[in-house]
Design an enzyme around this catalytic site. Structure first.
Site, PDB file in Angstrom:
ATOM      1  N   LYS A  12       0.834  -1.200   0.000  1.00  0.00           N
ATOM      2  CA  LYS A  12       0.000   0.000   0.000  1.00  0.00           C
ATOM      3  C   LYS A  12       0.876   1.261   0.000  1.00  0.00           C
ATOM      4  O   LYS A  12       2.093   1.182   0.196  1.00  0.00           O
ATOM      5  CB  LYS A  12      -0.911  -0.031   1.237  1.00  0.00           C
ATOM      6  CG  LYS A  12      -1.935  -1.176   1.230  1.00  0.00           C
ATOM      7  CD  LYS A  12      -2.846  -1.060   2.447  1.00  0.00           C
ATOM      8  CE  LYS A  12      -3.879  -2.174   2.474  1.00  0.00           C
ATOM      9  NZ  LYS A  12      -4.806  -2.035   3.629  1.00  0.00           N
ATOM     10  N   TYR A  52     -12.374  -2.093  -3.192  1.00  0.00           N
ATOM     11  CA  TYR A  52     -12.906  -2.139  -1.829  1.00  0.00           C
ATOM     12  C   TYR A  52     -14.429  -2.120  -1.808  1.00  0.00           C
ATOM     13  O   TYR A  52     -15.034  -1.674  -0.827  1.00  0.00           O
ATOM     14  CB  TYR A  52     -12.339  -0.978  -1.012  1.00  0.00           C
ATOM     15  CG  TYR A  52     -10.920  -1.223  -0.514  1.00  0.00           C
ATOM     16  CD1 TYR A  52     -10.603  -2.376   0.208  1.00  0.00           C
ATOM     17  CD2 TYR A  52      -9.901  -0.298  -0.740  1.00  0.00           C
ATOM     18  CE1 TYR A  52      -9.317  -2.610   0.677  1.00  0.00           C
ATOM     19  CE2 TYR A  52      -8.611  -0.517  -0.269  1.00  0.00           C
ATOM     20  CZ  TYR A  52      -8.329  -1.681   0.436  1.00  0.00           C
ATOM     21  OH  TYR A  52      -7.051  -1.898   0.914  1.00  0.00           O
ATOM     22  N   ASN A 115      -1.746  -0.183   7.395  1.00  0.00           N
ATOM     23  CA  ASN A 115      -1.305  -1.554   7.673  1.00  0.00           C
ATOM     24  C   ASN A 115      -0.481  -2.168   6.540  1.00  0.00           C
ATOM     25  O   ASN A 115      -0.382  -3.389   6.410  1.00  0.00           O
ATOM     26  CB  ASN A 115      -2.485  -2.435   8.096  1.00  0.00           C
ATOM     27  CG  ASN A 115      -3.551  -2.549   7.039  1.00  0.00           C
ATOM     28  OD1 ASN A 115      -3.389  -2.043   5.921  1.00  0.00           O
ATOM     29  ND2 ASN A 115      -4.632  -3.215   7.362  1.00  0.00           N
ATOM     30  N   HIS A 118      -1.823  -5.294   1.396  1.00  0.00           N
ATOM     31  CA  HIS A 118      -3.126  -5.916   1.133  1.00  0.00           C
ATOM     32  C   HIS A 118      -2.894  -7.317   0.574  1.00  0.00           C
ATOM     33  O   HIS A 118      -1.991  -7.524  -0.236  1.00  0.00           O
ATOM     34  CB  HIS A 118      -3.927  -5.103   0.100  1.00  0.00           C
ATOM     35  CG  HIS A 118      -5.123  -5.848  -0.406  1.00  0.00           C
ATOM     36  ND1 HIS A 118      -6.351  -5.788   0.226  1.00  0.00           N
ATOM     37  CD2 HIS A 118      -5.270  -6.719  -1.438  1.00  0.00           C
ATOM     38  CE1 HIS A 118      -7.203  -6.589  -0.418  1.00  0.00           C
ATOM     39  NE2 HIS A 118      -6.574  -7.163  -1.430  1.00  0.00           N
ATOM     40  N   GLU A 131      -9.583  -9.896  -7.745  1.00  0.00           N
ATOM     41  CA  GLU A 131      -8.641  -8.796  -7.529  1.00  0.00           C
ATOM     42  C   GLU A 131      -7.521  -8.815  -8.562  1.00  0.00           C
ATOM     43  O   GLU A 131      -7.099  -7.761  -9.054  1.00  0.00           O
ATOM     44  CB  GLU A 131      -8.081  -8.866  -6.102  1.00  0.00           C
ATOM     45  CG  GLU A 131      -9.171  -8.586  -5.075  1.00  0.00           C
ATOM     46  CD  GLU A 131      -8.706  -8.702  -3.633  1.00  0.00           C
ATOM     47  OE1 GLU A 131      -7.566  -9.135  -3.390  1.00  0.00           O
ATOM     48  OE2 GLU A 131      -9.508  -8.352  -2.749  1.00  0.00           O
TER      49      GLU A 131
HETATM   50  P1  DAT Z   1      -7.851  -6.777   5.300  1.00  0.00           P
HETATM   51  O1  DAT Z   1      -7.063  -5.678   4.666  1.00  0.00           O
HETATM   52  O2  DAT Z   1      -7.095  -7.464   6.401  1.00  0.00           O
HETATM   53  O3  DAT Z   1      -8.439  -7.749   4.302  1.00  0.00           O
HETATM   54  P2  DAT Z   1     -10.527  -5.643   5.527  1.00  0.00           P
HETATM   55  O4  DAT Z   1     -10.798  -6.188   4.171  1.00  0.00           O
HETATM   56  O5  DAT Z   1     -11.507  -5.962   6.614  1.00  0.00           O
HETATM   57  O6  DAT Z   1      -9.082  -6.072   6.055  1.00  0.00           O
HETATM   58  O7  DAT Z   1     -10.419  -4.055   5.453  1.00  0.00           O
HETATM   59  C1  DAT Z   1      -9.771  -3.430   4.373  1.00  0.00           C
HETATM   60  C2  DAT Z   1      -8.924  -2.306   4.928  1.00  0.00           C
HETATM   61  O8  DAT Z   1      -9.760  -1.313   5.501  1.00  0.00           O
HETATM   62  C3  DAT Z   1      -7.986  -2.729   6.047  1.00  0.00           C
HETATM   63  O9  DAT Z   1      -6.745  -3.206   5.532  1.00  0.00           O
HETATM   64  C4  DAT Z   1      -7.823  -1.485   6.838  1.00  0.00           C
HETATM   65  C5  DAT Z   1      -9.149  -0.779   6.670  1.00  0.00           C
HETATM   66  N1  DAT Z   1     -10.060  -1.036   7.791  1.00  0.00           N
HETATM   67  C6  DAT Z   1     -10.659  -2.194   8.101  1.00  0.00           C
HETATM   68  N2  DAT Z   1     -11.451  -2.086   9.174  1.00  0.00           N
HETATM   69  C7  DAT Z   1     -11.359  -0.790   9.550  1.00  0.00           C
HETATM   70  C8  DAT Z   1     -11.939  -0.011  10.599  1.00  0.00           C
HETATM   71  N3  DAT Z   1     -12.792  -0.552  11.488  1.00  0.00           N
HETATM   72  N4  DAT Z   1     -11.600   1.304  10.683  1.00  0.00           N
HETATM   73  C9  DAT Z   1     -10.759   1.865   9.803  1.00  0.00           C
HETATM   74  N5  DAT Z   1     -10.175   1.191   8.779  1.00  0.00           N
HETATM   75  C10 DAT Z   1     -10.472  -0.111   8.661  1.00  0.00           C
HETATM   76 MG    MG Z   2      -9.955  -7.627   2.948  1.00  0.00          MG
END
Ligand code: DAT
Ligand code: MG
Length: 154
Positions: A12, A52, A115, A118, A131
């Site tokens: 990212k 997303y 974080n 991805h 994706e």
């Molecule tokens: P991942 O990236 O582990 O697949 P995800 O698909 O649930 O996680 O979420 C996509 C991204 O969105 C994640 O990398 C960071 C952000 N994110 C997730 N939950 C969040 C939250 N509660 N508040 C803010 N950002 C969040």
């Molecule tokens: Mg995810």
């Protein structure tokens, strides 16, 4: 031989800015996964919204898409046995504060919104293929056999 599964992995904008491309690629290579495609690019709003889409109703969606389009990303495809799940294990929990040491997020992140990496969700069937197709045409992916396959797989 591996099962040839492919997964999508993206460094990212925070990971790119912090100089972590090489570290992340090195970890995936060291694990035995094979790179099948790579692209250094900046996502636009449409691609971010598609990528997303599952989060479009969430309160953090606008922050997430603003962040992911804020700078270049390193988009990659990796192939190997059980690749999607294995990469998720190597990435660690979504929130770096909860991610185990030794994982990418656990070693390089502190904040949920930064974080670093991805990876396709192994619990979402077809997420990897979907994706990959968002970022790559078929002719941009390379199928090849690494010379150490016999020593990686029984
Ligand atoms: P991942 O990236 O582990 O697949 P995800 O698909 O649930 O996680 O979420 C996509 C991204 O969105 C994640 O990398 C960071 C952000 N994110 C997730 N939950 C969040 C939250 N509660 N508040 C803010 N950002 C969040
Ligand atoms: Mg995810």
């Amino acid at each position: 031989m591996s099962d040839g599964e492919r997964t999508f992995v993206m460094v990212k904008p925070d990971g790119v800015q912090r100089g972590l491309i090489g570290e992340i690629v090195s970890r995936l290579e060291g694990r035995g996964l094979t790179m099948a495609g790579a692209k250094f690019t900046q996502m636009d709003d449409d691609l971010a919204a598609e990528h997303y889409a599952e989060h479009e109703d969430k309160a953090f969606f606008d922050d997430l898409t603003d962040f992911i389009t804020s700078g270049p990303v390193f988009a990659t495809v990796w192939e190997g046995q059980d690749a999607t799940r294995q990469v998720r294990q190597m990435m660690g929990a979504t929130d770096p504060a909860e991610a185990a040491p030794g994982t990418i997020r656990g070693d390089f992140g502190l904040d949920l919104g930064r974080n670093v990496v991805h990876g396709s969700d192994h619990e979402d069937p077809g997420a990897n293929e979907r994706e990959i197709a968002l970022f790559f045409d078929d002719d941009e992916l390379v199928g090849w056999e690494q010379i150490d396959e016999d020593w990686l797989y029984e």
